[in-house]
Design a protein around this motif. Structure first.
Motif, PDB file in Angstrom:
ATOM      1  N   ARG A 113       5.764   4.076   1.946  1.00 57.10           N
ATOM      2  CA  ARG A 113       6.349   5.153   2.747  1.00 57.10           C
ATOM      3  C   ARG A 113       7.233   4.570   3.854  1.00 57.10           C
ATOM      4  NH1 ARG A 113       1.879   8.661   4.960  1.00 57.10           N
ATOM      5  NH2 ARG A 113       1.074   7.664   3.145  1.00 57.10           N
ATOM      6  N   SER A 118       0.843  -1.186   0.000  1.00 59.51           N
ATOM      7  CA  SER A 118       0.000   0.000   0.000  1.00 59.51           C
ATOM      8  C   SER A 118       0.886   1.246   0.000  1.00 59.51           C
ATOM      9  CB  SER A 118      -0.887   0.010   1.243  1.00 59.51           C
ATOM     10  OG  SER A 118      -0.093   0.203   2.398  1.00 59.51           O
ATOM     11  N   THR A 119       0.272   2.405  -0.112  1.00 56.77           N
ATOM     12  CA  THR A 119       1.007   3.667  -0.071  1.00 56.77           C
ATOM     13  C   THR A 119       1.730   3.825   1.256  1.00 56.77           C
ATOM     14  OG1 THR A 119      -0.642   4.640  -1.534  1.00 56.77           O
ATOM     15  CG2 THR A 119       0.790   6.162  -0.356  1.00 56.77           C
TER      16      THR A 119
END
Length: 170
Positions: A95, A90-91
């Motif tokens: 990150r 996922s984002t």
């Protein structure tokens, strides 16, 4: 390859021998036509360095070879959005991965020496000197690796499968 190995490894005979033994094992496992090209051999040395000296980073790359793009962006301090076609990350996970990469190489990416200056009052002078020399060697090795990646890995490249598993192309 010898120049790369010399630039990457600290001058510790035991560590050099361990690295070369693991490199030889991987070299034998990857005996294929691709290893006859000098650039592939050089990449093997570099990725073996990453495998041996930055195991958590290597484990992430093993699971998601496209994260090599993210690692390169960290090295080049690029703020370009990462366009990684990964169904499993996922984002937020991307990150977090960027943060892991940044922290793994923070000692060469940021030159904030104040954070690296830690007092080792409970250690003998010899032990403190050994620790300081080890840090200097690691910094030199990692700086060389970062520069090599910037020059030799394209922004859209993922980690080639031949460096991740045993392949037989003969």
């Amino acid at each position: 390859m010898a120049n790369d190995i010399e630039a990457l490894l600290e001058p510790n005979p035991r560590k050099v021998k361990n690295f070369l033994n693991s490199l030889c094992i991987n070299w034998q496992m990857l005996r294929c036509k691709a290893m006859k090209e000098a650039e592939n051999c050089r990449r093997l040395v570099m990725f073996q360095y990453l495998r041996v000296n930055h195991r958590p980073v290597w484990r992430l790359l093993e699971r998601e070879p496209v994260l090599l793009q993210l690692l390169l962006r960290v090295f080049t301090d690029s703020t370009d959005p990462v366009d990684i076609d990964s169904k499993s990350l996922s984002t937020d996970e991307l990150r977090l991965t960027r943060e892991i990469f940044s922290r793994s190489f923070a000692h060469v990416l940021k030159h904030d020496d104040a954070k690296d200056m830690k007092l080792h009052r409970s250690q003998s002078l010899d032990a403190a000197v050994d620790k300081a020399l080890e840090r200097l060697d690691r910094r030199r090795s990692d700086q060389y690796f970062v520069e090599w990646m910037k020059q030799n890995v394209s922004p859209n490249e993922s980690l080639p499968a031949m460096y991740l598993q045993i392949t037989d192309t003969d």
